[in-house]
Motif scaffolding. Structure first.
Motif, PDB file in Angstrom:
ATOM      1  N   ASN A 107      36.874  42.413  49.449  1.00 50.34           N
ATOM      2  CA  ASN A 107      35.748  42.225  48.371  1.00 50.34           C
ATOM      3  C   ASN A 107      34.362  41.377  49.060  1.00 50.34           C
ATOM      4  OD1 ASN A 107      35.483  40.645  45.187  1.00 50.34           O
ATOM      5  ND2 ASN A 107      33.843  41.378  46.114  1.00 50.34           N
ATOM      6  N   GLU A 113      39.758  38.290  35.887  1.00 47.17           N
ATOM      7  CA  GLU A 113      39.688  38.219  34.475  1.00 47.17           C
ATOM      8  C   GLU A 113      40.671  37.494  33.723  1.00 47.17           C
ATOM      9  OE1 GLU A 113      38.387  39.190  30.744  1.00 47.17           O
ATOM     10  OE2 GLU A 113      37.370  39.300  32.424  1.00 47.17           O
ATOM     11  N   PRO A 152      35.239  44.147  44.139  1.00 45.50           N
ATOM     12  CA  PRO A 152      36.687  43.852  43.736  1.00 45.50           C
ATOM     13  C   PRO A 152      37.497  45.015  43.689  1.00 45.50           C
ATOM     14  CG  PRO A 152      35.401  43.332  41.673  1.00 45.50           C
ATOM     15  CD  PRO A 152      34.430  43.785  42.872  1.00 45.50           C
ATOM     16  N   PRO A 205      40.841  46.839  41.494  1.00 43.92           N
ATOM     17  CA  PRO A 205      41.259  46.824  40.283  1.00 43.92           C
ATOM     18  C   PRO A 205      42.150  45.738  40.295  1.00 43.92           C
ATOM     19  CG  PRO A 205      41.173  49.282  40.739  1.00 43.92           C
ATOM     20  CD  PRO A 205      41.001  48.395  42.014  1.00 43.92           C
ATOM     21  N   SER A 245      40.218  42.391  40.249  1.00 43.51           N
ATOM     22  CA  SER A 245      39.376  42.145  39.068  1.00 43.51           C
ATOM     23  C   SER A 245      40.381  41.838  37.887  1.00 43.51           C
ATOM     24  CB  SER A 245      38.778  43.656  38.571  1.00 43.51           C
ATOM     25  OG  SER A 245      37.938  43.965  39.664  1.00 43.51           O
ATOM     26  N   GLU A 246      41.607  42.331  37.784  1.00 39.14           N
ATOM     27  CA  GLU A 246      42.427  41.933  36.901  1.00 39.14           C
ATOM     28  C   GLU A 246      42.644  40.224  36.861  1.00 39.14           C
ATOM     29  OE1 GLU A 246      46.932  42.976  35.274  1.00 39.14           O
ATOM     30  OE2 GLU A 246      45.851  44.179  36.698  1.00 39.14           O
TER      31      GLU A 246
END
Length: 209
Positions: free
Chosen positions: A59, A74, A65, A67, A70-71
């Motif tokens: 990243n 989040e 990023p 997945p 990103s998870e």
């Protein structure tokens, strides 16, 4: 219905097992216990940065990023509260810990309650929480609780005199975090930047008639 709260637990330990993860888990368990005492159902997500090291590096190099990363981001930025624990290397947070927060949007943790924790070989590194870690989260506009928790190698010893100081610090920090988390309820209520404040037909001003 029982009110629900979410906690994200970020641990930057490099070894397995890790004293950093152990401290993070102790802080999580104490915070969950305090929330449950106050009538809240607490759900937790553990974010082990060791497992995301390659994703974080990619990243930083590409600007995008994965997945999985990103998870994790989040889960942290949407939580009602965050527990963030880093090992102390060369009198400051670890590079992996800093790199993870470098790929998080600077305003994504605005107003989020955070308890800070760190581990190190000697208690003389404990001040790194105040001069290094706390300013990082001030920049991110998070709300850090007053009590930060540092665990040195001797805090995991077997003698009563050695371990007596750590549990009270954990309990005090957990109490401060749980009070802020109980008043938060960010989960599921994050503002939608594209949400309309009026029905779409009203915004058209009758043009659709």
């Amino acid at each position: 219905m029982t009110a629900k709260r979410t906690l994200a637990v970020v641990s930057a330990g490099l070894s397995q097992p890790s004293s950093t993860r152990l401290l993070a888990d102790r802080l999580r368990d104490a915070t969950v216990a305090r929330l449950e005492q106050d009538g809240y159902e607490a759900r937790t997500t553990s974010i082990e940065l060791r497992d995301l090291a390659q994703d974080i590096t990619n990243n930083l190099l590409t600007g995008f990023p994965s997945p999985r990363l990103s998870e994790a981001i989040e889960a942290m930025t949407s939580a009602d509260g965050v527990i963030a624990v880093t090992p102390i290397f060369s009198s400051s947070y670890s590079g992996l810990f800093k790199s993870f927060f470098d790929v998080v949007e600077p305003t994504a943790l605005t107003g989020v309650p955070v308890v800070l924790g760190a581990t190190g070989g000697s208690a003389r590194h404990s001040l790194a929480l105040e001069y290094a870690v706390r300013p990082l989260f001030a920049y991110l506009r998070a709300v850090t609780v007053p009590t930060a928790v540092f665990a040195a190698s001797e805090d995991w010893g077997s003698g009563d005199a050695q371990v007596s100081a750590l549990p009270p610090r954990i309990d005090r920090a957990a109490g401060e975090l749980s009070a802020l988390v109980a008043a938060s309820d960010r989960s599921g209520r994050l503002d939608d930047p594209f949400a309309l404040d009026r029905p779409f037909s009203e915004l058209l001003g009758g043009l659709g008639a």
